[in-house]
Design an enzyme around this catalytic site. Structure first.
Site, PDB file in Angstrom:
ATOM      1  N   PRO A  85      -8.862   3.823   5.452  1.00 33.18           N
ATOM      2  CA  PRO A  85      -7.914   2.743   5.167  1.00 33.18           C
ATOM      3  C   PRO A  85      -7.505   2.789   3.701  1.00 33.18           C
ATOM      4  CG  PRO A  85      -9.715   1.926   6.496  1.00 33.18           C
ATOM      5  CD  PRO A  85     -10.078   3.339   6.109  1.00 33.18           C
ATOM      6  N   CYS A  86      -6.225   2.549   3.444  1.00 27.37           N
ATOM      7  CA  CYS A  86      -5.674   2.893   2.140  1.00 27.37           C
ATOM      8  C   CYS A  86      -5.096   1.721   1.367  1.00 27.37           C
ATOM      9  CB  CYS A  86      -4.590   3.950   2.327  1.00 27.37           C
ATOM     10  SG  CYS A  86      -3.352   3.487   3.574  1.00 27.37           S
ATOM     11  N   GLN A  87      -5.387   0.484   1.784  1.00 27.39           N
ATOM     12  CA  GLN A  87      -4.733  -0.657   1.147  1.00 27.39           C
ATOM     13  C   GLN A  87      -4.996  -0.719  -0.360  1.00 27.39           C
ATOM     14  OE1 GLN A  87      -6.325  -0.750   3.996  1.00 27.39           O
ATOM     15  NE2 GLN A  87      -4.942  -1.642   5.502  1.00 27.39           N
ATOM     16  N   TRP A  89      -5.218   1.607  -2.518  1.00 30.94           N
ATOM     17  CA  TRP A  89      -4.428   2.571  -3.294  1.00 30.94           C
ATOM     18  C   TRP A  89      -2.927   2.441  -3.038  1.00 30.94           C
ATOM     19  CZ3 TRP A  89      -7.761   3.997  -6.631  1.00 30.94           C
ATOM     20  CH2 TRP A  89      -9.098   4.156  -6.266  1.00 30.94           C
ATOM     21  N   ASN A 125      -3.849  10.178   3.257  1.00 32.58           N
ATOM     22  CA  ASN A 125      -3.890   8.854   2.640  1.00 32.58           C
ATOM     23  C   ASN A 125      -2.552   8.558   1.968  1.00 32.58           C
ATOM     24  OD1 ASN A 125      -5.024   6.429   1.289  1.00 32.58           O
ATOM     25  ND2 ASN A 125      -6.991   7.365   1.789  1.00 32.58           N
TER      26      ASN A 125
END
Length: 355
Positions: A85-87, A89, A125
């Protein structure tokens, strides 16, 4: 040449976008791992032959995974995938406190790469993970991979170049120790696929009104609009129109946009028919959260239309207790067609390396 199939374990698998594309490419997906149990039904309904493992990667142990899946260490046929999960960045405004734990997921994934020493590694990502590669642990991870004999491709790719009908930039790392060739996703040599190519009545999407509820697996469900937003959308020109249509109307223009012609024009906008869609976010079902208005119908795009723009097959079954949960699964997914481009490149590299 070895006739053994490449086997993949998909960490942070969510609803299975990456796994779906890998299957389409011809890679055997043996398991998907995610801490979110709400992904289980969707994953298992679509990723045939794979086991869904609910686990927190911070607590999961390498030996336990080895025993559970009967994996081998130093296996050229093994592919480990980590699309965390990339929230944290993301450039999109999100609650960084809530997502702070996610910033260390790459470091946890690295534990398994070091333990298993697989033939291939894939990380996908947001581009922000590369811009802040020291803080994210990416820089050290790439250094470790190269020091341990991997040829590493690490770059930002625009997924519309790989058959996805959507503009979406993603960081992609593909590491390979089977041979010395750099592995890159296989791009299309054709024109980009547009919204018109996949949506509309001619593609099996009947016209519906805002608020439409579709209880079937096709999920042509659309969020409702209040009277003000419906009026705004009715005034927005078809095929790419924006909020500028009513920017000088004090009643219709949102206060922060009144008489402002600069700034974000995608908010309250319509998609273009003959361009790829904008990035499908977790809020794509909401007309007020981006350029998510249908090109000509007075509504936001439906759940199935969002999934189609993410390149999921129309037969892909999403299981969730709410629109928000399903749209989050769709918006956070790796577009399967892009994943397929990665998988095909890995298979081709493996074949070349084993001749």
């Amino acid at each position: 040449m070895s006739d053994k199939k490449i086997k993949a374990v998909d960490f942070f698998c969510s609803g299975g976008g990456m796994s779906c594309g890998m299957l389409q490419a011809g890679i055997e997906v043996v398991a998907g791992i995610d801490h979110d149990i709400s992904c289980k039904d969707t994953y298992e309904a679509n990723i045939n032959g794979a086991e869904f493992i609910q686990a927190d990667v911070f607590e999961l142990q390498e030996k336990a995974l080895e025993d559970k899946l009967k994996l081998k260490r130093n296996d050229d046929n093994l592919l480990l995938i980590g699309c965390s999960p990339c929230q944290f960045w993301s450039i999109i405004n999100t609650d960084k406190k809530k997502s702070k734990k996610s910033k260390d997921l790459l470091k946890e994934f690295r534990r398994f790469v070091e333990y298993f020493n697989p033939g291939y590694v894939v990380v996908e990502n947001v581009p922000g993970v590369l811009r802040r590669k020291n803080e994210s642990g990416l820089e050290d991870f790439i250094l470790w991979l190269r020091t341990n004999g991997y040829k590493v491709h690490a770059n930002i790719h625009e997924v519309s170049n790989y058959g996805v009908p959507q503009h979406r930039k993603r960081f992609t790392l593909i590491a390979n120790r089977v041979n010395s060739e750099e592995v890159k996703p296989i791009a299309l040599n054709t024109e980009k696929i547009t919204v018109r190519d996949v949506l509309g009545e001619h593609n099996g999407f009947p016209k519906v009104k805002q608020g439409n509820k579709d209880e079937s697996d096709f999920m042509h469900s659309v969020s409702g609009l209040n009277e003000l937003n419906l009026e705004r959308l009715s005034l927005t020109p078809h095929d790419g129109g924006t909020r500028l249509a009513y920017v000088n109307d004090e009643r219709l223009a949102p206060p922060c946009h009144y008489k402002k012609i600069n700034g974000f024009k995608d908010i309250y906008g319509r998609m273009y028919w003959d361009k790829p869609s904008p990035t499908i976010t977790t809020k794509f079902f909401s007309f007020s959260n981006g350029r998510f208005g249908h090109p000509e119908e007075d509504r936001a795009i439906s759940l199935r239309e969002g999934a189609t723009l993410q390149s999921f097959p129309k037969t892909y079954k999403f299981v969730g207790s709410s629109t928000e949960k399903i749209s989050r699964m769709i918006g956070n997914a790796v577009p399967p067609t892009y994943a397929k481009a990665i998988g095909k490149a890995i298979i081709q590299n493996y074949i070349n390396g084993k001749i």
